[in-house]
Design an enzyme around this catalytic site. Structure first.
Site, PDB file in Angstrom:
ATOM      1  N   CYS A  56       0.808  -1.220   0.000  1.00  0.00           N
ATOM      2  CA  CYS A  56       0.000   0.000   0.000  1.00  0.00           C
ATOM      3  C   CYS A  56       0.850   1.283   0.000  1.00  0.00           C
ATOM      4  O   CYS A  56       1.453   1.607  -1.012  1.00  0.00           O
ATOM      5  CB  CYS A  56      -0.994  -0.037   1.163  1.00  0.00           C
ATOM      6  SG  CYS A  56      -2.413   1.000   0.895  1.00  0.00           S
ATOM      7  N   ARG A  90     -12.464   6.052  -1.110  1.00  0.00           N
ATOM      8  CA  ARG A  90     -11.522   5.161  -0.397  1.00  0.00           C
ATOM      9  C   ARG A  90     -11.970   3.738  -0.685  1.00  0.00           C
ATOM     10  O   ARG A  90     -13.136   3.393  -0.461  1.00  0.00           O
ATOM     11  CB  ARG A  90     -11.505   5.479   1.092  1.00  0.00           C
ATOM     12  CG  ARG A  90     -10.630   4.582   1.933  1.00  0.00           C
ATOM     13  CD  ARG A  90     -10.248   5.213   3.253  1.00  0.00           C
ATOM     14  NE  ARG A  90      -9.173   6.181   3.074  1.00  0.00           N
ATOM     15  CZ  ARG A  90      -7.868   5.843   3.035  1.00  0.00           C
ATOM     16  NH1 ARG A  90      -7.511   4.588   3.127  1.00  0.00           N
ATOM     17  NH2 ARG A  90      -6.940   6.764   2.870  1.00  0.00           N
ATOM     18  N   HIS A 114      -3.349  -5.544   2.359  1.00  0.00           N
ATOM     19  CA  HIS A 114      -2.978  -5.711   3.759  1.00  0.00           C
ATOM     20  C   HIS A 114      -3.536  -7.049   4.228  1.00  0.00           C
ATOM     21  O   HIS A 114      -4.003  -7.860   3.412  1.00  0.00           O
ATOM     22  CB  HIS A 114      -3.653  -4.604   4.601  1.00  0.00           C
ATOM     23  CG  HIS A 114      -3.204  -3.225   4.293  1.00  0.00           C
ATOM     24  ND1 HIS A 114      -1.996  -2.713   4.684  1.00  0.00           N
ATOM     25  CD2 HIS A 114      -3.835  -2.231   3.607  1.00  0.00           C
ATOM     26  CE1 HIS A 114      -1.909  -1.458   4.291  1.00  0.00           C
ATOM     27  NE2 HIS A 114      -2.994  -1.136   3.634  1.00  0.00           N
TER      28      HIS A 114
HETATM   29  N1  GLN Z   1      -2.174   6.930   2.301  1.00  0.00           N
HETATM   30  C1  GLN Z   1      -2.266   5.997   1.171  1.00  0.00           C
HETATM   31  C2  GLN Z   1      -3.684   5.929   0.576  1.00  0.00           C
HETATM   32  O1  GLN Z   1      -4.652   6.214   1.268  1.00  0.00           O
HETATM   33  C3  GLN Z   1      -1.844   4.600   1.603  1.00  0.00           C
HETATM   34  C4  GLN Z   1      -2.792   3.996   2.633  1.00  0.00           C
HETATM   35  C5  GLN Z   1      -2.286   2.689   3.210  1.00  0.00           C
HETATM   36  O2  GLN Z   1      -1.067   2.420   3.277  1.00  0.00           O
HETATM   37  N2  GLN Z   1      -3.254   1.860   3.688  1.00  0.00           N
HETATM   38  O3  GLN Z   1      -3.829   5.528  -0.571  1.00  0.00           O
END
Ligand code: GLN
Length: 234
Positions: free
Chosen positions: A92, A126, A191
């Site tokens: 990520c 998101r 993740h």
């Molecule tokens: N900040 C980055 C995004 O929101 C990565 C998020 C993360 O590592 N879960 O895309």
């Protein structure tokens, strides 16, 4: 077999959603086979020496800013390590910084270290949920994980996807790609943490790093966890 040198990059800053479990998986699968390893935790201000495997986890935009500028000090060295075929795994936020840049919603474009020919821009949504990917790098050909990102990543040139999205959004929710690979550099939005539920991919990375075919382990628990997530959306 050589002593495997593993570097965990910036765990105090990029280690969200249990991404440290990827390191635990790599070292346990070494221990279960009697493979000797050295695990180096690399923090801000530390030098980075040669390693066989580099791991960098995910994090929120704020942690990414500090790591992005710290990584710039090591950009040339890490690109030499890539070209020496060391193995990298970025999750990520760490994955995003392995590309050319990450443009968050607020503030300046964060520079990446260009291990991958890819770039990321923050999207308006998101992406949160389980992901199933069809990959050609391991058999059986599925990878599972959990995504939580607003960044949209686009691959270019010789950088190829880790696989095709079966469920979830992946790199950008549009082109059905998830993750990336160039040489032995791998990135993914998954993740979970990623490697415990994808034992064959964990072994694939270990075999690339050791240059040896590894003995099979009893992965009944891992495979049960993996299969429970296949095609699960939430
Ligand atoms: N900040 C980055 C995004 O929101 C990565 C998020 C993360 O590592 N879960 O895309």
């Amino acid at each position: 077999m050589k002593i495997l040198k593993i570097a965990h990059l910036y765990p105090k800053l990029l280690n969200i959603y249990g991404d440290g479990g990827n390191i635990l998986t790599l070292i346990r699968r070494c221990e279960w086979r009697g493979i000797s390893y050295i695990l180096d935790e690399i923090n801000v201000g530390d030098k980075i020496g040669e390693h066989d495997i580099y791991f960098i986890g995910g994090g929120q935009d704020t942690q990414q800013i500090e790591v992005a500028y710290e990584l710039q000090k090591h950009k040339d060295f890490l690109r030499q390590e890539r070209d020496r075929m060391s193995v990298f795994l970025g999750i990520c936020g760490g994955y995003q910084l392995m590309g050319h840049y990450y443009k968050p919603h607020e503030g300046d474009k964060l520079p990446g270290i260009s291990l991958l020919d890819a770039y990321t821009v923050a999207g308006n949504n998101r992406f949160i949920g389980n992901v199933t990917v069809k990959t050609k790098f391991v058999t059986p050909e599925t990878l599972v994980g959990f995504e939580n990102h607003s960044g949209l990543t686009y691959l270019q040139g010789e950088t190829v996807p880790l696989g095709e999205v079966i469920t979830g959004n992946g790199n950008n929710g549009k082109d059905k790609t998830e993750g990336a690979r160039y040489k032995n550099v791998f990135g993914t939005y998954m993740h979970g943490s990623f490697l415990p539920k994808n034992p064959r991919f964990a072994d694939y990375l270990l075999e690339l790093a050791t240059g040896e075919k590894l003995s099979k382990l009893d992965d009944l628990i891992e495979d049960t966890a993996h299969n429970a997530l296949i095609n699960k959306s939430y």
